[in-house]
Enzyme design. Sequence first.
Site, PDB file in Angstrom:
ATOM      1  N   ARG A 126       0.876  -1.189   0.000  1.00  0.00           N
ATOM      2  CA  ARG A 126       0.000   0.000   0.000  1.00  0.00           C
ATOM      3  C   ARG A 126       0.898   1.219   0.000  1.00  0.00           C
ATOM      4  O   ARG A 126       1.670   1.431   0.943  1.00  0.00           O
ATOM      5  CB  ARG A 126      -0.912   0.001   1.233  1.00  0.00           C
ATOM      6  CG  ARG A 126      -1.613   1.336   1.455  1.00  0.00           C
ATOM      7  CD  ARG A 126      -2.724   1.255   2.473  1.00  0.00           C
ATOM      8  NE  ARG A 126      -3.844   0.502   1.937  1.00  0.00           N
ATOM      9  CZ  ARG A 126      -5.051   0.446   2.517  1.00  0.00           C
ATOM     10  NH1 ARG A 126      -5.275   1.098   3.646  1.00  0.00           N
ATOM     11  NH2 ARG A 126      -6.017  -0.257   1.977  1.00  0.00           N
ATOM     12  N   HIS A 132      -7.437   0.721  -6.279  1.00  0.00           N
ATOM     13  CA  HIS A 132      -7.588  -0.193  -5.128  1.00  0.00           C
ATOM     14  C   HIS A 132      -8.215  -1.488  -5.663  1.00  0.00           C
ATOM     15  O   HIS A 132      -9.360  -1.826  -5.366  1.00  0.00           O
ATOM     16  CB  HIS A 132      -8.475   0.465  -4.081  1.00  0.00           C
ATOM     17  CG  HIS A 132      -8.372  -0.154  -2.705  1.00  0.00           C
ATOM     18  ND1 HIS A 132      -7.554  -1.226  -2.421  1.00  0.00           N
ATOM     19  CD2 HIS A 132      -9.003   0.165  -1.537  1.00  0.00           C
ATOM     20  CE1 HIS A 132      -7.686  -1.547  -1.145  1.00  0.00           C
ATOM     21  NE2 HIS A 132      -8.548  -0.719  -0.587  1.00  0.00           N
ATOM     22  N   GLN A 136      -9.905  -4.286  -3.409  1.00  0.00           N
ATOM     23  CA  GLN A 136     -11.224  -3.899  -2.900  1.00  0.00           C
ATOM     24  C   GLN A 136     -12.286  -4.062  -3.982  1.00  0.00           C
ATOM     25  O   GLN A 136     -13.385  -4.562  -3.723  1.00  0.00           O
ATOM     26  CB  GLN A 136     -11.194  -2.450  -2.404  1.00  0.00           C
ATOM     27  CG  GLN A 136     -12.500  -2.006  -1.779  1.00  0.00           C
ATOM     28  CD  GLN A 136     -12.797  -2.726  -0.477  1.00  0.00           C
ATOM     29  OE1 GLN A 136     -12.004  -2.681   0.437  1.00  0.00           O
ATOM     30  NE2 GLN A 136     -13.934  -3.391  -0.386  1.00  0.00           N
ATOM     31  N   ASP A 182     -17.662   6.124  -1.229  1.00  0.00           N
ATOM     32  CA  ASP A 182     -16.382   6.038  -0.520  1.00  0.00           C
ATOM     33  C   ASP A 182     -16.162   7.361   0.188  1.00  0.00           C
ATOM     34  O   ASP A 182     -16.871   8.355  -0.085  1.00  0.00           O
ATOM     35  CB  ASP A 182     -15.255   5.758  -1.535  1.00  0.00           C
ATOM     36  CG  ASP A 182     -13.923   5.422  -0.868  1.00  0.00           C
ATOM     37  OD1 ASP A 182     -13.920   5.102   0.342  1.00  0.00           O
ATOM     38  OD2 ASP A 182     -12.890   5.496  -1.552  1.00  0.00           O
ATOM     39  N   CYS A 211     -16.448   0.590   1.092  1.00  0.00           N
ATOM     40  CA  CYS A 211     -15.273  -0.251   1.382  1.00  0.00           C
ATOM     41  C   CYS A 211     -14.753  -0.061   2.803  1.00  0.00           C
ATOM     42  O   CYS A 211     -13.932  -0.848   3.261  1.00  0.00           O
ATOM     43  CB  CYS A 211     -14.172   0.010   0.363  1.00  0.00           C
ATOM     44  SG  CYS A 211     -13.478   1.663   0.411  1.00  0.00           S
ATOM     45  N   ARG A 226     -12.619  -9.363   1.197  1.00  0.00           N
ATOM     46  CA  ARG A 226     -11.215  -9.009   0.943  1.00  0.00           C
ATOM     47  C   ARG A 226     -10.329 -10.224   1.186  1.00  0.00           C
ATOM     48  O   ARG A 226      -9.407 -10.498   0.416  1.00  0.00           O
ATOM     49  CB  ARG A 226     -10.782  -7.850   1.857  1.00  0.00           C
ATOM     50  CG  ARG A 226     -11.398  -6.498   1.532  1.00  0.00           C
ATOM     51  CD  ARG A 226     -10.851  -5.932   0.244  1.00  0.00           C
ATOM     52  NE  ARG A 226      -9.408  -5.756   0.295  1.00  0.00           N
ATOM     53  CZ  ARG A 226      -8.774  -4.713   0.840  1.00  0.00           C
ATOM     54  NH1 ARG A 226      -9.470  -3.731   1.369  1.00  0.00           N
ATOM     55  NH2 ARG A 226      -7.451  -4.636   0.835  1.00  0.00           N
TER      56      ARG A 226
HETATM   57  N1   CP Z   1     -11.051  -0.752   2.653  1.00  0.00           N
HETATM   58  C1   CP Z   1      -9.757  -0.735   3.076  1.00  0.00           C
HETATM   59  O1   CP Z   1      -8.802  -0.837   2.295  1.00  0.00           O
HETATM   60  O2   CP Z   1      -9.621  -0.649   4.433  1.00  0.00           O
HETATM   61  P1   CP Z   1      -8.296  -0.242   5.213  1.00  0.00           P
HETATM   62  O3   CP Z   1      -7.894   1.151   4.715  1.00  0.00           O
HETATM   63  O4   CP Z   1      -8.666  -0.241   6.668  1.00  0.00           O
HETATM   64  O5   CP Z   1      -7.216  -1.233   4.901  1.00  0.00           O
END
Ligand code: CP
Length: 310
Positions: A101, A128, A131, A227, A267, A295
């Site tokens: 990430r 992403h 997700q 989101d 998400c 996920r």
């Molecule tokens: N939806 C998601 O990626 O959650 P986090 O940012 O908590 O990892």
Amino acid sequence: MTRHFLRDDDLTPVEQREVLELALRLKAERFAERPLAGPRAVAILFDKPTLRTQLSFTVGVAELGGHPMVVDGNLARIGVRESVEDTAKVLGRQVAAVVWRTFDQSRLETMARHAGVPVVNALTDQFHPCQALADLLTIAEHAGGLDALHDRTLAYVGDGANNMAHSYLLAGATAGMHVRIGTPFGRRPDAQVVDRAAAVAATTGGSVTVVHDAAAAVSGAEAVATDTWVSMGDATSEQEAEELFGPFRLDAELLDRAEPGAVALHCMPAYRGKEITAEVMDGPRSVVLDEAENRLHVQKAVLTWLLERP
Ligand code: CP
């Protein structure tokens, strides 16, 4: 050739279907695949905050028989303490895969060029994809199966320029869905992503549309997603966000414009009263906890699929 999952269109429509089928199988039989038995390690790196992603990759790697090595980006300081290229080469000598990430997509692409092992996008500023895959699985489960994704309409309301909007466009088009983005003027998705999604949709029977009216976006949709209005690192103030995105808030009135039986997606983390009301987030049409659980299953499928490539 080492395959990676850096953005949603790294999977062809056939490959996306294979991964989703594998995810369903792994959801039914949690320990059916052990590609990391040894255990082989997977580096899971975070340059941004997380809960779900760290949880699901840690659990997932362990369930695949491997050892999850979670690294806080503040410790590794990739690109500051040493280059992404050097980091990639060091990691690639010892781990089976890298999950990252980070900020700009170019950092992830550099990692993939030099690691020599599969690299998975755990969220960048632009995409992403894990997700989006989890959300496709969730929509399919509530629609009666993976075949039901084709021709189904997925609406997204809110910030059209963020990573989830981009991933919905590409992943939805790959699945043959009709993806509608409802967003203010000035927050349109990246034009190259829209063009790429339209090109993919032309091959799958799907479509992509960007509109500036929330009601038009969700009208007749079978799934409605939103989101956070302020993505990680975004300097937009709460007041600016309210003025810009307020008309795109996912509330019960807006959701009522979708198909009867439409599901509401987020998400998470979610900010009730901002991009989504508590009534929708916690209501009977919400599938947010299924998304969060899925996920785990899709990421196990992605890792298994990538590790099994010749
Ligand atoms: N939806 C998601 O990626 O959650 P986090 O940012 O908590 O990892």
